[in-house]
Design an enzyme around this catalytic site. Sequence first.
Site, short mmCIF file in Angstrom:
data_model
loop_
_atom_site.label_atom_id
_atom_site.label_comp_id
_atom_site.label_asym_id
_atom_site.label_seq_id
_atom_site.Cartn_x
_atom_site.Cartn_y
_atom_site.Cartn_z
N GLU A 76 36.49 -2.67 32.29
CA GLU A 76 35.05 -2.77 32.00
C GLU A 76 34.86 -4.01 31.12
OE1 GLU A 76 32.85 -1.01 33.46
OE2 GLU A 76 34.21 0.49 34.30
N ASP A 85 41.66 -0.64 36.34
CA ASP A 85 40.25 -1.04 36.34
C ASP A 85 39.91 -1.57 34.96
OD1 ASP A 85 37.58 -1.25 37.46
OD2 ASP A 85 37.04 0.43 36.17
N HIS A 124 30.47 4.36 34.46
CA HIS A 124 31.75 3.73 34.80
C HIS A 124 32.67 3.81 33.59
CE1 HIS A 124 30.54 1.18 38.49
NE2 HIS A 124 29.72 2.22 38.37
N HIS A 184 28.47 0.85 31.73
CA HIS A 184 29.61 1.49 31.03
C HIS A 184 29.23 2.26 29.77
CE1 HIS A 184 29.45 -1.83 28.15
NE2 HIS A 184 29.66 -2.71 29.11
N ASP A 187 37.82 5.67 36.57
CA ASP A 187 37.72 4.94 37.83
C ASP A 187 39.11 4.66 38.41
OD1 ASP A 187 35.05 5.04 37.42
OD2 ASP A 187 34.72 2.89 37.28
#
Length: 239
Positions: free
Chosen positions: A10, A8, A154, A58, A159
């Site tokens: 950000e 994942d 997040h 985030h 995640d």
Amino acid sequence: MMRQIVFDTETTGLKTEDGNRIIELGCVELIDRRLTGNNLHLYFNPQRDSEPDALKVHGLTTDFLSQYPTFDQQIQQIIEYIKGAEMIAHNAPFDIGFLNHEFALAGYPSIHQYVPKFLDTLVLAKELIPGVKRLSLDALCARFEIDNSHRELHGALLDSELLADVYIAMTRQQFGLSLEMHENNEKKADIVRQLDAATVNALPIIYANEEELSAHQAYVEALEKASGGTTLWTPSQHG
């Protein structure tokens, strides 16, 4: 051996064309669908501010990120880690698009040059759970009873860890039988390997006696008569 990387990212915003950059990458390694603990977690200095909406998601401030190297300074470490693995992400085109953007800015070819296959768990969820509209990571965690209560913001690594659990849960039925058969075959192979030559050679050989041979011959002759003499073992049939 099947090596998969659940990952994942950000970012500072939603679109690369607006100059947005990756600020965090989280990767979780699976070997034959089992978590190994060999994870990769990196922060990057994007040399710009995050968009307000992205920052709310985030929580990674410009000041916090300024202490970390830029993406291009860590790209070799990323390539060595992901090379040759299947990569898995939720809404994968978004993350792949940003990674390709960063690779291009660093003067590297597309990430597809290093990764043979990508899997999008959002597409997979739509196939496995048709008709369900809410297929976010939080929704899938709830559906498969995966605890995500500690997910306040997040985070790329968190995640990825949650998504790895979701992926394993979603595909458990798909892979369960083949894995069980594989494990059973391995157990059988171990048993066979334990029968060493001395054990095999010690097994007794039992020959048929005259009464058993006579009974067998009578049975064969009866079969030949019933088939009109066309049995495979009849000498006249084979010259």
